[in-house]
Design a protein around this motif. Structure first.
Motif, mmCIF file in Angstrom:
data_model
loop_
_atom_site.group_PDB
_atom_site.id
_atom_site.type_symbol
_atom_site.label_atom_id
_atom_site.label_comp_id
_atom_site.label_asym_id
_atom_site.label_seq_id
_atom_site.Cartn_x
_atom_site.Cartn_y
_atom_site.Cartn_z
ATOM 1 N N GLU A 16 0.829 -1.218 0.000
ATOM 2 C CA GLU A 16 0.000 0.000 0.000
ATOM 3 C C GLU A 16 0.865 1.270 0.000
ATOM 4 O OE1 GLU A 16 0.089 -2.409 2.363
ATOM 5 O OE2 GLU A 16 1.323 -1.273 3.780
ATOM 6 N N SER A 17 2.161 1.128 0.293
ATOM 7 C CA SER A 17 3.058 2.296 0.307
ATOM 8 C C SER A 17 4.143 2.206 -0.764
ATOM 9 C CB SER A 17 3.736 2.433 1.683
ATOM 10 O OG SER A 17 2.796 2.724 2.689
ATOM 11 N N GLY A 60 -1.873 3.634 -8.799
ATOM 12 C CA GLY A 60 -2.331 4.318 -7.580
ATOM 13 C C GLY A 60 -2.044 5.806 -7.589
ATOM 14 N N LYS A 73 -1.094 11.369 -0.481
ATOM 15 C CA LYS A 73 -1.098 9.979 -0.002
ATOM 16 C C LYS A 73 -0.121 9.859 1.143
ATOM 17 C CE LYS A 73 -2.561 6.761 -3.427
ATOM 18 N NZ LYS A 73 -2.352 5.493 -4.077
ATOM 19 N N TYR A 100 2.378 7.498 3.075
ATOM 20 C CA TYR A 100 3.117 6.245 2.906
ATOM 21 C C TYR A 100 3.962 5.969 4.144
ATOM 22 C CZ TYR A 100 2.128 5.368 -2.078
ATOM 23 O OH TYR A 100 1.533 5.063 -3.271
#
Ligand code: C2O
Ligand code: CU
Ligand code: CU
Length: 551
Positions: free
Chosen positions: A178-179, A185, A193, A195
């Motif tokens: 997800e990071s 994305g 975002k 991270y």
């Protein structure tokens, strides 16, 4: 409607409008000879003076060594925040904004517009330690229009997509999916975002850069990248040069217009401006053209990054001075490797020790082949050098081949049209959007056999992992393409001594089979692997892969 063309024994789904416009796709990788020609013509700046393109600046008219080498500033955290994985853990929090800036690349040129993760491109440098996590809020504060030529026929960059999109990948980091900056994305201007980087890995020079699907090459060319150092006690114990004696050297080539603005070259087809490689005549170091650096007659540690879109460097000193390489992409080598020339591919890093005490009072020019990159002015002062260069740096135990539970044969493919112009590159003849085929099990080790029938060297990078190079061996491409058999032409060659450490990017050389051995550790989830020639990557030479949980 997608068309199907038979490509030798394979079938490839051709989805790109470009193929419909450009008639039949004729050859595959066997016909890629044209690439070499394109590449060398791009080296000549006059080749860019084609209709529809501003003429490129001839950098040989500029004075050399009039600007001091800039050193990107170290970024400071904005405060502390709870870690998303463990709320009791409070970690440094950074906020980094991608924005439009102007920077001077040379005394005699007007300011150049860049996009940067700070006020200058390259962006600021992160400094952290192994095992010390941090959070970054990556903010897209870019304008709403791109200033470089988007090719809307490229997958992911269709005109239905917002022109300005960014997503940040920390290259070399062991980070949760997800990071990791998955190319789809991306975020648009006004969004951000958060991270999380655990930094549970050995000391190394990482680098962050944009990774937005279909326009990554343009965003990085625009200036969206910077470096990220992880330190550890192994490195500390070596007493290497530090502080002002340890400097990053970020190398990247660009083309400029005559009024000093970035020029990204285009194909003659206005519908499809993508070109297979960029070779700029201006080589920037930390944002300056032909900079100089005043040094003392002692040891220095230079952390070299090839941040170029496509250019490979062969770096040496004008007087043939020797130096040592002590580390590669993923940290220290087992021992220093003496060199007089460093070859470094896009995405790769090299950790160098240069001892200027042998060159007291002299001026050394760093060159890329015959071209001047920068100058070192060695003072004649008497200085004490407390740093060391030890014969043993750290153990890098070779992973035995027997440890691999799976071997994957993966081809690197280039496709040309009837005119012989490259139109697309693929990994294993698969488009980005096809189902995931590489699904290593968490905790397992695999051998990836990269089969390169093309005339190009492709620097292949895997996210999440570090790996070792097993060997390279030349083979007969047509035998593999017709019978899917590897017929070798000579003995397997071990990696060069300066590649025999932990890597995350490997040169897959033309007409060679390059084998890497990869432990998949850290996280499960969706990552990517790709060619780090950004023009190739954007035009489909990138694939998702997925680390799956052991059952
Ligand atoms: Cu340096 Cu996927 O990139
Ligand atoms: Cu990466
Ligand atoms: Cu490539």
């Amino acid at each position: 409607m997608p068309l199907l063309y038979a490509l030798l024994e394979r079938e490839v789904v051709i989805t790109r409008r470009k193929f419909l416009q450009r008639s039949t796709l004729l050859a595959t990788t066997l016909g890629a000879t044209k690439l070499g020609a394109v590449k060398s013509s791009l080296l000549n700046s006059s080749a860019h003076n084609q209709p529809g393109m501003a003429p490129a600046l001839d950098v040989s008219t500029l004075a050399q060594f009039v600007d001091p080498l800039p050193i990107p500033e170290i970024v400071r955290p904005q405060g502390k925040r709870a870690s998303p994985s463990d709320r009791k853990l409070i970690v440094p929090f950074y906020r980094i904004q991608a924005q439009s800036v102007v920077n001077k690349v040379h005394r005699d040129l007007p300011p150049t517009k860049f996009w940067s993760f700070g006020f200058t491109s390259p962006g600021p440098t992160f400094e952290t330690r192994s095992g010390e996590p941090l959070l970054v809020e990556w903010v897209n504060a870019l304008p709403n229009e791109h200033f470089l030529p988007i090719d809307h026929t490229i997958h992911g960059a269709e005109s239905s997509k917002p022109p300005v999109r960014t997503v940040v990948h920390l290259h070399g980091a062991k980070t949760g999916p997800e990071s990791d900056g998955y190319p789809e994305g991306w975020i648009v201007p006004g969004k951000s975002k958060l991270y999380y980087y655990p930094n549970q890995q050995d000391a190394a020079m990482l680098w962050y850069h944009d990774h937005a699907l279909g326009i990554n090459r343009l965003n990085v060319y625009a200036g969206l990248f910077g470096t990220f150092f992880i330190r550890d006690s192994v490195e500390d114990a070596l007493n290497l040069p530090k502080g002002k004696y340890e400097l990053p050297l970020l190398l990247y080539d660009r083309l400029f217009t005559r009024d000093g603005q970035l020029l990204y070259p285009v194909s003659p087809d206005p519908q499809s401006p993508w070109i297979p490689e960029v070779a700029g005549n201006a080589i920037l170091v930390n944002g300056k053209l032909f900079p100089f650096l005043d040094v003392e007659p002692r040891r220095y540690r230079f952390r070299v990054l090839n941040a170029s879109n496509s250019r490979f460097y062969h770096l040496s000193f004008s007087n043939g001075a020797a130096f040592h390489q002590i580390g590669t992409d993923q940290g220290l080598l087992p021992g220093p490797v003496p060199l007089t020339t460093l070859e470094i591919a896009p995405g790769e890093r090299a950790d160098l020790i240069v001892d200027f005490s042998d060159h007291r009072g002299m001026q050394l020019v760093l060159k890329n082949d015959a071209f001047v990159v920068m100058q070192f002015r060695v003072s004649s002062a008497k200085v004490a050098d407390e740093s060391a260069l030890l014969a043993a740096l750290r153990p890098v135990p070779r992973i035995p081949e027997s440890q691999a539970v799976q071997t994957r044969l993966l081809t690197l493919d280039e496709y040309v049209n009837r005119a012989g112009n490259p139109v697309m590159m693929l990994l294993n003849a698969s488009h980005w959007s096809m189902p995931v085929t590489e699904k290593p099990v968490l905790g397992s080790t695999e051998i990836w056999t990269l089969i390169n029938p093309t005339n190009d060297s492709h620097p292949i990078h895997l996210h999440l992992v570090r790996f070792q190079i097993l060997d390279r061996q030349s083979y007969v491409p047509w035998v593999f393409q017709t019978k899917r058999q590897l017929q070798f032409l000579g003995p397997a060659q071990p990696p060069e001594p300066n590649e025999a450490g932990w890597k995350d990017t490997v040169r897959a050389d033309p007409h060679m089979v390059t084998r890497i051995i990869v432990p998949f550790t850290g996280f499960t989830g969706r990552y990517v692997w790709h060619c780090h020639i950004l023009e190739h990557e954007d035009n489909e030479m990138m694939r998702p892969y997925e680390v799956i949980a052991a059952v």
